[in-house]
Design an enzyme around this catalytic site. Structure first.
Site: not given
Ligand SMILES: [Zn+2]
Ligand SMILES: [Zn+2]
Length: 394
Positions: A104, A242, A299, A372
């Site tokens: 974001d 699993h 990648y 920020e």
């Protein structure tokens, strides 16, 4: 040109955009609302926009007056499937999804950069392409590849490409760079162990795949310790196991999901070969069989161009207050690597660690908080790179 001053002037707008995207996270290949927001904002700046590029990707093209170089700047847009635990007022409103890699902030910073450059369009010496990419977190096909297949690196051909990632490991105000390999090839694999099920009280009548799986989990760590050149960065992790349904049933099958991280092709190929050999050998010793499958589209290693990276670092030093330093390599993967196979460039990091603001958790943590106030620095650094590299004559 004082891009940092200009970026600081639009800081509230950058933060607002970031929070807007943060509270509506979208997973890989589903970045529709984010793509719409990006396209609308770019159009409002007078930037030529192409949507649905490589899926949900957006390409913005800003042509300056001069006939200089073409510079591409990339931001990834996708979130991660993770419940947000950080207490922020703009908390993710989608249960189970949050932008924990802070993509974001990448979108918000690149939109800020687009605005700064669009404001100086008449003095811009070349062309800047803004690549808003889907699905970086996907790990296989990803989002860079489909965008490249859709032609973003051509017409006009990109001369330099740059990408910025927010970094929870570096202090706020750091711009961290590194020439050469900076991030790993993240190869994922699946080991399917086939045994023979039966009653938990009579293991001798069965081939217990859970026991074999346990042996393999231990044994593959020997690839790292005994089979790979110890001076090469390497890690192997089995992240998921699993098997089974009930304590007294020995199941037929067990499946292990894992990843190996390497920084060069030789180590990469050897490690893949050895993981398969060990898994198959251990299984055979206990009468089971193992199928080992690696993701075929993983990648590549992210390799920064040495010369371009040095030039970029010199530019960063012109940004007042920026703490410019060499970053250590990290074994995360990035499909920005694929853009770097098309054009020379650099992938660099913006520190956001700030204990006084509680920003101490790493990327991919459910508690990851961003300082920020570092976003204007990231915004300005991207603008400066585009500005100077479009002028580049070499
Ligand atoms: Zn990321
Ligand atoms: Zn990530």
């Amino acid at each position: 040109m004082d891009f940092l001053k200009e970026a600081k002037a639009i800081e509230p707008e950058i933060i607002k955009t970031r929070r807007e995207i943060h509270s509506h996270p979208e997973l890989a290949y589903h970045e529709e609302a984010t793509a719409k927001l990006v396209a609308d904002r770019l159009k409002a700046m007078g930037i030529e926009v192409k949507t649905k590029v490589g899926g949900t990707g957006v390409l913005g093209t800003l042509k300056g007056k001069g006939k200089g170089k073409v510079v591409a700047l990339r931001a990834d847009m996708d979130a991660l499937p993770l419940d947000e635990m950080a207490e922020v007022e703009f908390k993710s409103n989608v249960n189970g999804d949050m932008p924990a890699c802070r993509h974001d902030t990448h979108v918000a910073m690149l939109l800020g950069t687009a605005k700064l450059l669009a404001n100086h369009k008449d003095e811009l010496q070349g062309t800047v392409k803004f690549l808003f990419q889907p699905a970086e977190e996907h790990g296989g096909r990803g989002g860079a590849k489909p965008m490249i297949e859709d032609g973003v690196m051509k017409n006009p051909k990109v001369d330099y490409v740059f990408g910025l990632h927010i970094d929870g490991d570096e202090e706020s105000g750091v711009l961290a760079y590194r020439g050469g390999p900076i991030m790993a090839a993240p190869d994922t694999f699946k080991i399917r162990i086939k045994g023979k099920g039966g009653h938990g009280s009579a293991p001798h009548q069965t081939i217990d795949p859970v026991y074999v799986a346990a042996q393999i989990i231990i044994a593959v760590q020997g690839v790292s310790g005994r089979m790979i050149d110890p001076v090469q960065p390497f890690v192997i992790t089995i992240g998921a196991v699993h098997s089974g349904t009930k304590e007294n049933i020995i199941p037929d099958e067990a499946v292990l999901d894992g990843t190996i991280r390497t920084m060069d092709e030789t180590t990469r190929e050897r490690a893949k070969e050895k993981v398969a050999e060990v898994a198959k050998g251990v299984s055979k010793a206990f009468g089971a069989t193992a199928e080992v499958e690696f993701e075929h589209d993983a990648y590549p290693v992210t390799v920064n161009d040495e010369k371009v990276t040095e030039e970029a670092a010199e530019l960063f030093k012109k940004l007042p207050g920026a703490n410019v330093k060499v970053r250590s390599q990290l074994l995360g993967g990035e499909d920005f690597s694929r853009f770097l196979l098309e054009a020379p460039g650099s992938f660099y990091f913006l520190g956001t660690k700030n204990a006084s603001k509680g920003c101490v958790y790493p990327n991919h943590s459910s508690k990851f908080l961003v300082d920020e106030n570092v976003l204007p620095l990231g915004t300005a650094s991207l603008a400066l790179l585009a500005w100077e590299f479009t002028k580049n004559q070499t």
